[in-house]
Scaffold this motif. Structure first.
Motif, PDB file in Angstrom:
ATOM      1  N   ALA A 117       0.829  -1.109   0.027  1.00 55.24           N
ATOM      2  CA  ALA A 117      -0.059   0.171   0.109  1.00 55.24           C
ATOM      3  C   ALA A 117       0.849   1.198  -0.109  1.00 55.24           C
ATOM      4  O   ALA A 117       0.679   2.405  -0.638  1.00 55.24           O
ATOM      5  N   GLN A 118       1.931   1.043   0.898  1.00 49.31           N
ATOM      6  CA  GLN A 118       2.860   2.387   0.732  1.00 49.31           C
ATOM      7  C   GLN A 118       3.679   2.593  -0.570  1.00 49.31           C
ATOM      8  O   GLN A 118       3.672   3.641  -1.222  1.00 49.31           O
ATOM      9  N   LEU A 119       3.698   1.426  -1.029  1.00 53.45           N
ATOM     10  CA  LEU A 119       4.328   1.562  -2.593  1.00 53.45           C
ATOM     11  C   LEU A 119       3.501   2.174  -3.469  1.00 53.45           C
ATOM     12  O   LEU A 119       3.812   2.975  -4.215  1.00 53.45           O
ATOM     13  N   LEU A 120       2.254   1.953  -3.331  1.00 54.42           N
ATOM     14  CA  LEU A 120       1.191   2.273  -4.089  1.00 54.42           C
ATOM     15  C   LEU A 120       1.232   3.820  -4.089  1.00 54.42           C
ATOM     16  O   LEU A 120       1.077   4.726  -5.033  1.00 54.42           O
ATOM     17  N   ARG A 121       1.067   4.154  -2.777  1.00 61.44           N
ATOM     18  CA  ARG A 121       1.147   5.766  -2.599  1.00 61.44           C
ATOM     19  C   ARG A 121       2.312   6.382  -2.880  1.00 61.44           C
ATOM     20  O   ARG A 121       2.153   7.628  -3.404  1.00 61.44           O
ATOM     21  N   ARG A 122       3.398   5.742  -2.889  1.00 57.58           N
ATOM     22  CA  ARG A 122       4.648   6.481  -3.061  1.00 57.58           C
ATOM     23  C   ARG A 122       4.935   6.418  -4.468  1.00 57.58           C
ATOM     24  O   ARG A 122       5.906   7.433  -5.222  1.00 57.58           O
ATOM     25  N   GLY A 123       4.687   5.652  -5.356  1.00 61.82           N
ATOM     26  CA  GLY A 123       4.619   5.382  -6.756  1.00 61.82           C
ATOM     27  C   GLY A 123       6.176   5.495  -7.298  1.00 61.82           C
ATOM     28  O   GLY A 123       6.933   4.718  -6.611  1.00 61.82           O
ATOM     29  N   ASP A 124       6.436   6.285  -8.148  1.00 59.07           N
ATOM     30  CA  ASP A 124       7.925   6.187  -8.591  1.00 59.07           C
ATOM     31  C   ASP A 124       8.890   6.863  -7.610  1.00 59.07           C
ATOM     32  O   ASP A 124      10.123   7.234  -8.193  1.00 59.07           O
ATOM     33  N   GLU A 125       8.589   7.593  -6.403  1.00 58.93           N
ATOM     34  CA  GLU A 125       9.693   7.899  -5.569  1.00 58.93           C
ATOM     35  C   GLU A 125      10.413   6.518  -5.136  1.00 58.93           C
ATOM     36  O   GLU A 125      11.418   7.133  -4.856  1.00 58.93           O
ATOM     37  N   VAL A 126       9.881   5.468  -5.182  1.00 59.48           N
ATOM     38  CA  VAL A 126      11.035   4.445  -4.751  1.00 59.48           C
ATOM     39  C   VAL A 126      11.643   4.049  -5.974  1.00 59.48           C
ATOM     40  O   VAL A 126      11.213   3.512  -7.049  1.00 59.48           O
ATOM     41  N   ARG A 127      13.014   3.874  -5.721  1.00 58.92           N
ATOM     42  CA  ARG A 127      13.804   3.465  -6.802  1.00 58.92           C
ATOM     43  C   ARG A 127      13.915   1.959  -7.097  1.00 58.92           C
ATOM     44  O   ARG A 127      13.960   1.524  -8.284  1.00 58.92           O
ATOM     45  N   ASN A 128      13.943   1.261  -5.842  1.00 58.21           N
ATOM     46  CA  ASN A 128      13.972  -0.020  -5.958  1.00 58.21           C
ATOM     47  C   ASN A 128      12.700  -0.860  -5.571  1.00 58.21           C
ATOM     48  O   ASN A 128      12.779  -1.409  -4.220  1.00 58.21           O
ATOM     49  N   PRO A 129      11.634  -0.742  -6.030  1.00 55.39           N
ATOM     50  CA  PRO A 129      10.570  -1.274  -5.421  1.00 55.39           C
ATOM     51  C   PRO A 129      10.486  -2.708  -4.982  1.00 55.39           C
ATOM     52  O   PRO A 129      10.226  -3.157  -3.669  1.00 55.39           O
ATOM     53  N   GLY A 130      11.413  -3.463  -5.706  1.00 58.16           N
ATOM     54  CA  GLY A 130      11.382  -5.048  -5.235  1.00 58.16           C
ATOM     55  C   GLY A 130      12.107  -5.145  -3.895  1.00 58.16           C
ATOM     56  O   GLY A 130      11.503  -5.814  -3.084  1.00 58.16           O
ATOM     57  N   ALA A 131      13.296  -4.622  -3.834  1.00 55.42           N
ATOM     58  CA  ALA A 131      13.922  -4.807  -2.480  1.00 55.42           C
ATOM     59  C   ALA A 131      13.236  -3.846  -1.321  1.00 55.42           C
ATOM     60  O   ALA A 131      13.191  -4.196  -0.249  1.00 55.42           O
ATOM     61  N   TRP A 132      12.596  -2.574  -1.958  1.00 58.70           N
ATOM     62  CA  TRP A 132      11.821  -1.715  -0.880  1.00 58.70           C
ATOM     63  C   TRP A 132      10.736  -2.606  -0.295  1.00 58.70           C
ATOM     64  O   TRP A 132      10.529  -2.617   1.059  1.00 58.70           O
ATOM     65  N   VAL A 133       9.849  -3.324  -0.887  1.00 63.44           N
ATOM     66  CA  VAL A 133       8.664  -4.082  -0.263  1.00 63.44           C
ATOM     67  C   VAL A 133       9.216  -4.798   1.002  1.00 63.44           C
ATOM     68  O   VAL A 133       8.493  -5.208   1.940  1.00 63.44           O
ATOM     69  N   TRP A 134      10.334  -5.686   0.572  1.00 62.67           N
ATOM     70  CA  TRP A 134      10.782  -6.565   1.297  1.00 62.67           C
ATOM     71  C   TRP A 134      11.142  -6.245   2.666  1.00 62.67           C
ATOM     72  O   TRP A 134      10.845  -6.370   4.023  1.00 62.67           O
ATOM     73  N   THR A 135      11.901  -5.010   2.579  1.00 61.91           N
ATOM     74  CA  THR A 135      12.439  -4.168   3.729  1.00 61.91           C
ATOM     75  C   THR A 135      11.467  -3.563   4.470  1.00 61.91           C
ATOM     76  O   THR A 135      11.467  -3.958   5.777  1.00 61.91           O
ATOM     77  N   THR A 136      10.511  -2.976   3.893  1.00 60.92           N
ATOM     78  CA  THR A 136       9.236  -2.579   4.427  1.00 60.92           C
ATOM     79  C   THR A 136       8.514  -3.334   5.162  1.00 60.92           C
ATOM     80  O   THR A 136       8.095  -3.261   6.449  1.00 60.92           O
ATOM     81  N   ALA A 137       8.206  -4.529   4.610  1.00 65.87           N
ATOM     82  CA  ALA A 137       7.230  -5.619   5.350  1.00 65.87           C
ATOM     83  C   ALA A 137       8.113  -6.067   6.270  1.00 65.87           C
ATOM     84  O   ALA A 137       7.425  -6.428   7.339  1.00 65.87           O
ATOM     85  N   PHE A 138       9.431  -6.362   6.246  1.00 63.01           N
ATOM     86  CA  PHE A 138      10.251  -6.760   7.569  1.00 63.01           C
ATOM     87  C   PHE A 138      10.219  -5.975   8.720  1.00 63.01           C
ATOM     88  O   PHE A 138       9.958  -6.381   9.917  1.00 63.01           O
ATOM     89  N   ARG A 139      10.245  -4.709   8.486  1.00 63.40           N
ATOM     90  CA  ARG A 139      10.497  -3.735   9.348  1.00 63.40           C
ATOM     91  C   ARG A 139       9.012  -3.507  10.126  1.00 63.40           C
ATOM     92  O   ARG A 139       8.841  -3.611  11.242  1.00 63.40           O
ATOM     93  N   ALA A 140       8.023  -3.601   9.407  1.00 59.71           N
ATOM     94  CA  ALA A 140       6.670  -3.545   9.800  1.00 59.71           C
ATOM     95  C   ALA A 140       6.279  -4.677  10.523  1.00 59.71           C
ATOM     96  O   ALA A 140       5.739  -4.596  11.780  1.00 59.71           O
ATOM     97  N   ALA A 141       6.811  -5.896  10.171  1.00 52.74           N
ATOM     98  CA  ALA A 141       6.479  -7.079  11.262  1.00 52.74           C
ATOM     99  C   ALA A 141       7.125  -7.055  12.442  1.00 52.74           C
ATOM    100  O   ALA A 141       6.850  -7.336  13.582  1.00 52.74           O
ATOM    101  N   ALA A 142       8.585  -6.477  12.106  1.00 55.36           N
ATOM    102  CA  ALA A 142       9.247  -6.250  13.486  1.00 55.36           C
ATOM    103  C   ALA A 142       8.817  -5.383  14.521  1.00 55.36           C
ATOM    104  O   ALA A 142       8.753  -5.746  15.669  1.00 55.36           O
ATOM    105  N   ARG A 143       8.208  -4.408  13.919  1.00 59.99           N
ATOM    106  CA  ARG A 143       7.606  -3.410  14.922  1.00 59.99           C
ATOM    107  C   ARG A 143       6.622  -3.808  15.392  1.00 59.99           C
ATOM    108  O   ARG A 143       6.136  -3.589  16.602  1.00 59.99           O
TER     109      ARG A 143
END
Lengths: 295, 155
Positions: free
Chosen positions: B45-71
């Motif tokens: 959902a964050q990736l959808l909101r951010r659109g092309d601000e994210v340079r490497n979406p493939g890596a970004w969703v993994w990092t974001t999901a793991f950070r969210a899960a850790a939190r």
């Protein structure tokens, strides 16, 4: 013989993941900014938080100091009792650095409720309770490196200490496991302004010292000083054990630890010392011999 | 600047190719399908909101999901002071290895799942977790040792 990779994949793939696409679109359509985990700025926010906390600490310290100036000096200024000794105490030139190369066996105190710390016991052996380290705890899975020195007693509040008395808590690090100390870090009250603190890290290879005297703190090492006044917690939540905490800050755009100091692999020991006019009054090392290591 | 529908199409394509594997990895890390749902949904959902601000979406969703899960794991621990020994939901009977993995520390578990399940090299695991390759190597080494203790010589 189990193939770990194959078995993990087999077991995890037994459960069919749900299709979340509809939910993702709905979540994205909602204004979720307040709950968004902003990775690009979270570290920056964390740093800002540190600065804000430091600013509040400074404000409280200032207010506290002013309040004390206005009050009658009714605080207990009884000097610290010196240990009985028949020989002249040595002039203190810093913590002892030489150590045997043998790694001190660790005493695991049992995982804490979250299973993320290790501890080492150090039997009572210091003549002054507030420099007597009873155990050392390393928060194992912190990228920062987070060491806690538990003490037999709390020192007097830093504003109540005799001006010539310096109380220091610190760590010595061996970063390459060769048995030779590479860095010394410490926090003490050796500051021109009474009530301020000094945090420092010395690179023993170069002799260079990074230090920060007075707030805002955080670099080169963040800390909780057990004599800090007036607002710092002097014991962990739910405990009456006084403590000193030293930790390196870490993030994608800043890191206070020396580049070769990896908290996961570094060998270390804790030290404490009290000096009066540069003369050693009491000290303690934990452990007394060898290095601690999580390995 | 990419058009909204273009972004949605790319994110959906990424979700279709990576979402299931990411969900399973997060579930392996947390032992909880509900946390995996929330973390993966939040990341995309964050990736959808951010659109092309994210340079490497493939890596970004993994990092974001793991950070969210850790939190989420941390928040649950803060509110549940005495969690059960194993955090894994006990849906499947044949999950001997996952049950053992559930007894590892958070960092070890994340490293194991990302390395052995998601086939990420140590360097990528370190990048995803905001750690160093040496630290991840230590996590994996200790995790294997711990799993060997738990699972016996079969490992």
């Amino acid at each position: 013989m189990i193939d770990l990779k194959h078995e993990i994949k087999r077991e995890l793939n037994q459960i069919e993941p749900p299709d979340l696409w509809e939910r993702i679109q709905a979540d994205a359509a909602n204004d979720g900014d307040a709950s968004v985990l902003d990775l690009t700025s979270s570290r920056r926010r964390r740093r800002s938080l540190w600065l804000a906390v430091a600013a509040v600490l400074a404000l409280f310290a200032l207010v506290g100091a002013l309040a004390l100036l206005d009050e009658d000096q009714t605080v207990d200024t009884t000097p610290v009792t010196e240990p009985t000794t028949t020989t002249a105490p040595p002039i203190w030139s810093g913590p002892e650095l030489d150590r045997a190369t043998v790694v001190h066996p660790r005493t695991v105190l049992g995982a804490d409720p979250h299973g993320d710390s290790l501890g080492w016991l150090d039997p009572t052996d210091a003549p002054l309770d507030f420099v007597d380290v009873t155990r050392v705890r390393l928060l194992e899975h912190s990228n920062d490196g987070n060491w806690t020195l538990f003490l037999a007693a709390a020192p007097p509040p830093v504003l109540d200490m005799e001006p010539e008395m310096i109380v220091a808590y610190g760590l010595v690090f061996d970063t390459n496991a060769d048995g030779v100390a590479d860095y010394v870090a410490g926090v003490d009250n050796d500051a021109p302004v009474r009530g301020d603190l000094r945090a420092w890290v010395t690179d023993l290879a170069t002799g260079e010292t990074d230090e920060k005297i007075g707030p805002p703190y955080g670099f080169p090492i963040e800390f909780s000083y057990p004599a800090e006044t007036p607002i710092t917690r002097r014991s962990p939540p739910g405990s009456d054990e006084p403590w000193a905490v030293l930790t390196f800050l870490n993030g994608p755009d800043y890191r206070s630890a020396p580049p070769d100091l990896d908290p996961e692999t570094v060998r270390f020991f804790a030290w404490t010392a009290v000096t009066r006019d540069g003369v050693l009054v009491a000290d303690d090392y934990a452990p007394d011999m060898g290095w601690m290591s999580v390995e | 600047m990419m058009h909204v529908t273009e972004i949605r199409g790319e994110v959906e394509a990424l979700y279709r190719s990576e979402g299931a594997r990411l969900w399973s990895a997060v579930r392996g890390y947390t032992g909880d399908g509900g946390i995996a749902d929330d973390a993966v949904a939040e990341a995309f959902a964050q990736l959808l909101r951010r659109g092309d601000e994210v340079r490497n979406p493939g890596a970004w969703v993994w990092t974001t999901a793991f950070r969210a899960a850790a939190r989420e794991l941390q928040q649950r621990r803060a509110t549940l002071p005495d969690p059960p020994d194993s955090a894994h939901d006990a849906a499947m009977p044949d999950q001997r290895v996952l049950s053992a993995i559930a007894q590892l520390s958070d960092r070890q578990r994340a490293a194991v799942v990302l390395h052995y399940y998601a086939d990420r090299p140590v360097k990528e695991v370190a990048d995803l977790l905001g750690s160093t390759t040496s630290a991840v190597s230590v996590h994996l080494f200790r995790a294997r040792k711990h799993l060997r203790d738990l699972l016996g010589d079969d490992l």
